[in-house]
Design a protein around this motif. Structure first.
Motif, PDB file in Angstrom:
ATOM      1  N   GLU A  58     -21.526  28.674 109.460  1.00 19.05           N
ATOM      2  CA  GLU A  58     -21.217  27.731 110.534  1.00 19.05           C
ATOM      3  C   GLU A  58     -20.319  28.370 111.594  1.00 19.05           C
ATOM      4  N   ILE A  59     -19.345  29.162 111.151  1.00 18.65           N
ATOM      5  CA  ILE A  59     -18.442  29.834 112.093  1.00 18.65           C
ATOM      6  C   ILE A  59     -19.215  30.847 112.935  1.00 18.65           C
ATOM      7  N   LEU A  60     -20.047  31.662 112.301  1.00 19.04           N
ATOM      8  CA  LEU A  60     -20.844  32.640 113.052  1.00 19.04           C
ATOM      9  C   LEU A  60     -21.712  31.927 114.085  1.00 19.04           C
ATOM     10  N   GLU A  61     -22.290  30.802 113.713  1.00 22.04           N
ATOM     11  CA  GLU A  61     -23.098  30.009 114.656  1.00 22.04           C
ATOM     12  C   GLU A  61     -22.244  29.581 115.852  1.00 22.04           C
ATOM     13  N   GLN A  62     -21.039  29.069 115.583  1.00 21.78           N
ATOM     14  CA  GLN A  62     -20.131  28.641 116.654  1.00 21.78           C
ATOM     15  C   GLN A  62     -19.777  29.794 117.587  1.00 21.78           C
ATOM     16  N   LEU A  63     -19.686  30.989 117.026  1.00 17.90           N
ATOM     17  CA  LEU A  63     -19.307  32.163 117.810  1.00 17.90           C
ATOM     18  C   LEU A  63     -20.497  32.819 118.513  1.00 17.90           C
ATOM     19  N   GLY A  64     -21.676  32.213 118.387  1.00 20.12           N
ATOM     20  CA  GLY A  64     -22.863  32.747 119.051  1.00 20.12           C
ATOM     21  C   GLY A  64     -23.697  33.672 118.199  1.00 20.12           C
ATOM     22  N   LEU A  65     -23.259  33.942 116.980  1.00 19.97           N
ATOM     23  CA  LEU A  65     -24.030  34.796 116.080  1.00 19.97           C
ATOM     24  C   LEU A  65     -24.949  33.910 115.239  1.00 19.97           C
ATOM     25  N   THR A  66     -25.920  33.345 115.897  1.00 18.62           N
ATOM     26  CA  THR A  66     -26.839  32.439 115.218  1.00 18.62           C
ATOM     27  C   THR A  66     -27.802  33.227 114.330  1.00 18.62           C
ATOM     28  N   LEU A  67     -28.437  32.529 113.418  1.00 17.04           N
ATOM     29  CA  LEU A  67     -29.432  33.191 112.571  1.00 17.04           C
ATOM     30  C   LEU A  67     -30.553  33.765 113.427  1.00 17.04           C
ATOM     31  N   ARG A  68     -30.881  33.081 114.511  1.00 13.50           N
ATOM     32  CA  ARG A  68     -31.923  33.556 115.415  1.00 13.50           C
ATOM     33  C   ARG A  68     -31.520  34.869 116.090  1.00 13.50           C
ATOM     34  N   GLN A  99     -32.102  40.631 116.610  1.00 15.25           N
ATOM     35  CA  GLN A  99     -31.371  41.893 116.777  1.00 15.25           C
ATOM     36  C   GLN A  99     -31.412  42.758 115.515  1.00 15.25           C
ATOM     37  N   HIS A 100     -31.987  42.240 114.455  1.00 13.14           N
ATOM     38  CA  HIS A 100     -32.172  42.975 113.188  1.00 13.14           C
ATOM     39  C   HIS A 100     -30.861  43.389 112.529  1.00 13.14           C
ATOM     40  N   PHE A 101     -29.954  42.417 112.393  1.00  8.20           N
ATOM     41  CA  PHE A 101     -28.727  42.668 111.650  1.00  8.20           C
ATOM     42  C   PHE A 101     -28.335  41.400 110.907  1.00  8.20           C
ATOM     43  N   GLY A 102     -27.545  41.593 109.857  1.00  9.82           N
ATOM     44  CA  GLY A 102     -27.037  40.463 109.092  1.00  9.82           C
ATOM     45  C   GLY A 102     -25.820  40.870 108.293  1.00  9.82           C
ATOM     46  N   PRO A 103     -24.975  39.886 107.951  1.00  8.54           N
ATOM     47  CA  PRO A 103     -23.779  40.195 107.174  1.00  8.54           C
ATOM     48  C   PRO A 103     -24.110  40.407 105.701  1.00  8.54           C
ATOM     49  N   ILE A 104     -23.381  41.326 105.080  1.00  9.91           N
ATOM     50  CA  ILE A 104     -23.495  41.535 103.630  1.00  9.91           C
ATOM     51  C   ILE A 104     -22.083  41.543 103.037  1.00  9.91           C
ATOM     52  N   LEU A 105     -22.005  41.211 101.763  1.00  9.30           N
ATOM     53  CA  LEU A 105     -20.708  41.195 101.087  1.00  9.30           C
ATOM     54  C   LEU A 105     -20.636  42.295 100.042  1.00  9.30           C
ATOM     55  N   PHE A 106     -19.469  42.914  99.965  1.00 16.11           N
ATOM     56  CA  PHE A 106     -19.181  43.896  98.924  1.00 16.11           C
ATOM     57  C   PHE A 106     -18.387  43.266  97.792  1.00 16.11           C
ATOM     58  N   ARG A 107     -17.570  42.280  98.163  1.00 18.23           N
ATOM     59  CA  ARG A 107     -16.703  41.638  97.184  1.00 18.23           C
ATOM     60  C   ARG A 107     -16.493  40.192  97.589  1.00 18.23           C
TER      61      ARG A 107
END
Length: 144
Positions: free
Chosen positions: A36-46, A51-59
């Motif tokens: 939801e925060i990423l969406e608010q900041l303009g980093l929508t799923l679309r 742009q062919h990127f996405g967040p990943i978690l290490f921990r």
């Protein structure tokens, strides 16, 4: 803005056999809030898809301090605790409060993945750096 805040609403299915919030529900609430925060900041799923990127978690780690029950009014506050200058790596903290009493803290460490190459990558779209630079920071924020 000091943090992104969200009042949580619990479902029966969020409880465990002891009638308090099950451990995995905390992680679900944190993950949903980050999206939801990423969406608010303009980093929508679309945007991420095109742009062919996405967040990943290490921990992803949760420290449980006080139990949460179905009828509790919980506010989750989310802040950035660490970030590289190029926004390629970051840590986010979610704090769960009941009447200003800290109930739990989730810490996640992550990065960005190029979804075409399926490899960790430094973000090239400026939107990532711009969005994460305005993300509220913890008092002990560390620029890496």
């Amino acid at each position: 803005m000091t943090s992104f805040s969200k009042q949580l609403s619990f479902r029966w299915s969020d409880l465990d056999p002891n009638f308090h919030l099950r451990h995995s529900a905390y992680y679900d609430f944190g993950a949903q809030h980050r999206v939801e925060i990423l969406e608010q900041l303009g980093l929508t799923l679309r945007v991420m898809q095109t742009q062919h990127f996405g967040p990943i978690l290490f921990r992803e780690e949760c420290v449980f301090r006080k139990e949460i029950n179905l009828s509790d009014v919980i506010v989750m506050k989310t802040k950035m605790s660490k970030m590289k200058v190029d926004a390629s790596r970051w840590s986010i903290v979610h704090e769960f409060y009941n009447d200003e009493k800290l109930c739990a803290v989730i810490t996640v460490d992550g990065a960005w993945m190029d979804t075409k190459l399926r490899k960790i990558a430094t973000p090239t779209p400026e939107i990532i750096i711009e969005a994460l630079s305005v993300f509220p920071k913890t008092d002990d924020f560390i620029a890496l």
